[in-house]
Enzyme design. Structure first.
Site, PDB file in Angstrom:
ATOM      1  CE  LYS A 228      95.689   0.304 -23.970  1.00 17.47           C
ATOM      2  NZ  LYS A 228      96.394  -0.428 -24.979  1.00 17.47           N
ATOM      3  CB  CYS A 229     102.627   6.456 -22.089  1.00 19.00           C
ATOM      4  SG  CYS A 229     103.555   7.915 -21.585  1.00 19.00           S
ATOM      5  N   GLY A 230     102.401   8.577 -24.483  1.00 18.98           N
ATOM      6  CA  GLY A 230     103.146   9.237 -25.559  1.00 18.98           C
ATOM      7  C   GLY A 230     104.613   8.840 -25.584  1.00 18.98           C
TER       8      GLY A 230
ATOM      9  CB  THR B  74     104.297   3.691 -25.398  1.00 15.26           C
ATOM     10  OG1 THR B  74     103.468   3.946 -24.263  1.00 15.26           O
ATOM     11  CG2 THR B  74     104.326   2.202 -25.676  1.00 15.26           C
TER      12      THR B  74
END
Length: 181
Positions: free
Chosen positions: A34-36, A38
């Site tokens: 759930k990361c930029g 990803t």
């Protein structure tokens, strides 16, 4: 102590010795779903598919230390990676990668290759720096892992030869990987 002395757990809780990877070129990366950053899963998978027959292995280590961007269970993480990015490289058990609770493998990797600085031309770099300065200023100190998708490159002899920060795209690692294959 070298890279092949470490034993880690797969996402199913099975112990795996990194000695099993002797003679392979490795990319060891801490991940989050759930990361930029990803979408880097796709580029990592592309590298894996292109070079696995020549001896590349990618080892993904999910971590929830960075703004809780990996909240899922080990099985949920595995399912997410496979369904959304077609990941077929090994995903290991979720664990810490920085601080006193960091997995010994990541403590070793950090000792071998310190912080390299962020690529300020990356589209997310400014946002990442702002978030770190405002919310996690202690993360900017020293050589620790700063965020998700820090990538370490290991040669066939087990030497940690390079570190690529999250703002360095996996696709741009291809030339360095090719040199080691």
């Amino acid at each position: 102590m070298g890279i092949y002395d470490f034993v880690v757990k797969t996402n199913k809780g099975v112990e795996k010795s990194l000695a099993d990877y002797k003679g392979k070129v490795l990319i060891i990366v801490n991940t989050a779903s759930k990361c930029g950053f990803t979408p880097q899963f796709k580029e990592l998978q592309d590298l894996y598919m292109k070079y696995k027959s020549q001896g590349l292995e990618i080892l993904g280590f999910p971590c929830n230390q960075f703004a809780e961007q990996e909240p899922g269970s080990n099985s949920e993480v595995q399912e997410f990676c496979r369904l959304n990015y077609g990941v077929t490289f090994q995903i290991f058990e979720k664990g810490d990668v920085r601080g006193e609770t960091a997995q010994p493998l990541f403590q070793y990797l950090i000792e071998q290759q310190g912080f390299q600085g962020f690529d300020e031309s990356h589209p997310i770099a400014a946002k990442l720096m702002e978030a770190l300065q405002q919310n996690f200023p202690e993360y900017l100190e020293g050589d620790s892992i700063k965020w998700n998708f820090t990538k370490f490159l290991v040669d066939r002899e087990g030497n940690v030869v390079a570190r690529f920060e999250p703002t360095f795209a996996p696709a741009d690692m291809a030339k360095e990987v090719e040199k080691l294959l």
